[in-house]
Structure formats: C-alpha cells, structure tokens
Design an enzyme around this catalytic site. Structure first.
Site, mmCIF file in Angstrom:
data_model
loop_
_atom_site.group_PDB
_atom_site.id
_atom_site.type_symbol
_atom_site.label_atom_id
_atom_site.label_comp_id
_atom_site.label_asym_id
_atom_site.label_seq_id
_atom_site.Cartn_x
_atom_site.Cartn_y
_atom_site.Cartn_z
ATOM 1 N N ARG A 42 13.742 4.318 12.115
ATOM 2 C CA ARG A 42 12.478 5.056 12.188
ATOM 3 C C ARG A 42 11.690 4.666 13.439
ATOM 4 N NH1 ARG A 42 9.685 4.720 6.500
ATOM 5 N NH2 ARG A 42 8.490 6.453 7.409
ATOM 6 N N PRO A 45 0.785 -1.226 0.000
ATOM 7 C CA PRO A 45 0.000 0.000 0.000
ATOM 8 C C PRO A 45 0.826 1.291 0.000
ATOM 9 C CG PRO A 45 -0.109 -1.090 2.137
ATOM 10 C CD PRO A 45 0.536 -2.046 1.189
ATOM 11 N N ASN A 46 0.316 2.243 -0.724
ATOM 12 C CA ASN A 46 0.857 3.612 -0.822
ATOM 13 C C ASN A 46 2.096 3.717 -1.714
ATOM 14 O OD1 ASN A 46 -1.094 4.794 1.053
ATOM 15 N ND2 ASN A 46 -0.024 3.596 2.594
ATOM 16 N N ASN A 73 8.095 -5.643 -1.292
ATOM 17 C CA ASN A 73 8.068 -4.517 -0.362
ATOM 18 C C ASN A 73 6.630 -4.462 0.154
ATOM 19 O OD1 ASN A 73 7.989 -2.205 1.086
ATOM 20 N ND2 ASN A 73 9.043 -0.929 -0.432
ATOM 21 N N HIS A 83 12.832 -2.804 1.831
ATOM 22 C CA HIS A 83 12.304 -1.523 2.293
ATOM 23 C C HIS A 83 13.198 -0.423 1.750
ATOM 24 C CE1 HIS A 83 9.478 -3.552 4.789
ATOM 25 N NE2 HIS A 83 10.464 -4.334 5.204
ATOM 26 N N ALA A 114 3.354 -0.919 4.660
ATOM 27 C CA ALA A 114 2.855 -0.942 6.045
ATOM 28 C C ALA A 114 2.380 -2.326 6.477
ATOM 29 C CB ALA A 114 1.736 0.076 6.205
ATOM 30 N N ARG A 161 5.010 10.937 -2.354
ATOM 31 C CA ARG A 161 4.757 10.866 -0.914
ATOM 32 C C ARG A 161 6.084 10.913 -0.161
ATOM 33 N NH1 ARG A 161 3.859 5.455 2.622
ATOM 34 N NH2 ARG A 161 5.209 4.292 1.259
ATOM 35 N N GLU A 185 12.730 -9.564 1.148
ATOM 36 C CA GLU A 185 11.931 -8.414 1.615
ATOM 37 C C GLU A 185 12.744 -7.136 1.398
ATOM 38 O OE1 GLU A 185 10.962 -8.984 5.749
ATOM 39 O OE2 GLU A 185 10.399 -6.881 6.043
ATOM 40 N N TYR A 236 11.453 8.648 0.963
ATOM 41 C CA TYR A 236 11.413 7.603 -0.066
ATOM 42 C C TYR A 236 12.037 8.027 -1.397
ATOM 43 C CZ TYR A 236 8.177 5.497 3.254
ATOM 44 O OH TYR A 236 7.620 4.960 4.384
HETATM 45 C C1 DQA Z 1 8.490 0.887 3.562
HETATM 46 C C2 DQA Z 1 8.628 1.093 5.074
HETATM 47 C C3 DQA Z 1 7.291 0.871 5.771
HETATM 48 O O1 DQA Z 1 7.429 1.045 7.175
HETATM 49 C C4 DQA Z 1 6.271 1.860 5.277
HETATM 50 O O2 DQA Z 1 5.003 1.608 5.855
HETATM 51 C C5 DQA Z 1 6.173 1.894 3.782
HETATM 52 C C6 DQA Z 1 7.388 1.746 2.975
HETATM 53 C C7 DQA Z 1 9.796 1.242 2.821
HETATM 54 O O3 DQA Z 1 9.889 0.881 1.646
HETATM 55 O O4 DQA Z 1 10.686 1.868 3.384
HETATM 56 O O5 DQA Z 1 5.120 2.166 3.228
HETATM 57 O O6 DQA Z 1 8.219 -0.483 3.320
#
Ligand code: DQA
Length: 146
Positions: free
Chosen positions: A108, A11-12, A75, A101, A78, A19, A99, A24
């Site tokens: 964080r 998501p997002n 990825n 990020h 959240a 964003r 995985e 990011y």
């Molecule tokens: C994320 C880190 C997560 O904590 C966050 O909710 C994201 C992006 C990252 O790519 O750094 O949406 O996965």
C-alpha cells in the site's frame, strides 16, 4: 487459571466489515472476537479482546497488561505508523507481542511501510486478512507455553 492474551485493536477497526471492504473484507470485529475466543478455548488460553479509537486508552490497557496478561496481539491500525507512545508502552511490557495487519501494508502507500510498533514486536503478520489474528494467537500461545 488459563494464561490471558490481550488482543488490542486500534482506531477505526470498530468499523471493520463496513469500512473499505475491498481492503479489509466483510467480517466484523465481533466476528474476529468470536473466532479468537473459539481458538483460545482450543489452545487453553483466555482472550481479552478490546478496541479503542483513542491512543491513551490503548496505552492504559497495555500498562494494565503488565500485571495481568502473558502476551499481546495488537493491530494498532493507523497508530502503527505514528505512535512512539504505543511503542514505548509495549516496550514496558515483558511478554511476547505480535503485530497484526489485516491488509498487506507493504503493498500500500509508502507511509504504511514504516511501523514504530515493529521495533518492539516479536513477530509481524500482514496481509493474511482476519486470519492473521488467529495465527498471532497461536504464536503467542506457543511462546508463553510453560
Ligand atoms: C491496518 C493497516 C493500517 O495501515 C491502517 O491504518 C488500518 C488497518 C490493517 O489491519 O491492515 O487501520 O492496521
């Protein structure tokens, strides 16, 4: 037929580049898709790059991958920190899972320090920006090389 690697985004991440660019970066998800596709050609693999804001959709794609992909780069965004369902779906997949990020989640908020997905992942890359996807792709390609 080249081996297929599923690259999943949670998501997002459709808003990547817009964003929180200070966290990011300015690259968009389409830029990341392009970079993955270019690298895949070099590695002799095929990339299937997807994003969804919906947990169930991500789970359905992981189930499909059981029959069609040799590895997964994910990825989970959240859902990393909340989803036992994603962990269970990935646990039903036999190939390598890496995985990714973009940000260094360990630098964080505390709630980002725990990952359900890490209980299944064969490797975790965090804080390498979008280059993390390329590192993960190289790793899955080398783990699935026959
Ligand atoms: C994320 C880190 C997560 O904590 C966050 O909710 C994201 C992006 C990252 O790519 O750094 O949406 O996965």
């Amino acid at each position: 037929m080249p081996r297929k690697i599923l690259v999943l985004n949670g998501p997002n991440l459709n808003l990547l580049g817009q964003r929180q660019p200070e966290v990011y970066g300015r690259e968009t998800l389409a830029d990341v898709d392009r970079a993955c596709t270019t690298l895949a050609a070099e590695l002799g693999v095929e990339v299937d790059f997807r994003q969804s804001n919906h947990e169930g959709q991500l789970i359905d794609w992981i189930h499909e991958a059981r029959g069609s992909a040799s590895g997964i780069v994910i990825n989970p965004a959240a859902y990393t920190h909340t989803s036992v369902a994603l962990l269970d779906a990935l646990s039903a997949f036999d190939g390598p899972v890496i995985e990714v990020h973009i940000s260094n989640v360990h630098k964080r908020e505390d709630f980002r320090h725990h990952s359900f997905v890490s209980l299944r992942a064969d490797g975790v890359i965090a804080g390498c920006g979008t280059e993390g996807y390329l590192l993960a792709l190289r790793r899955v390609a080398s783990l699935t090389r026959g």
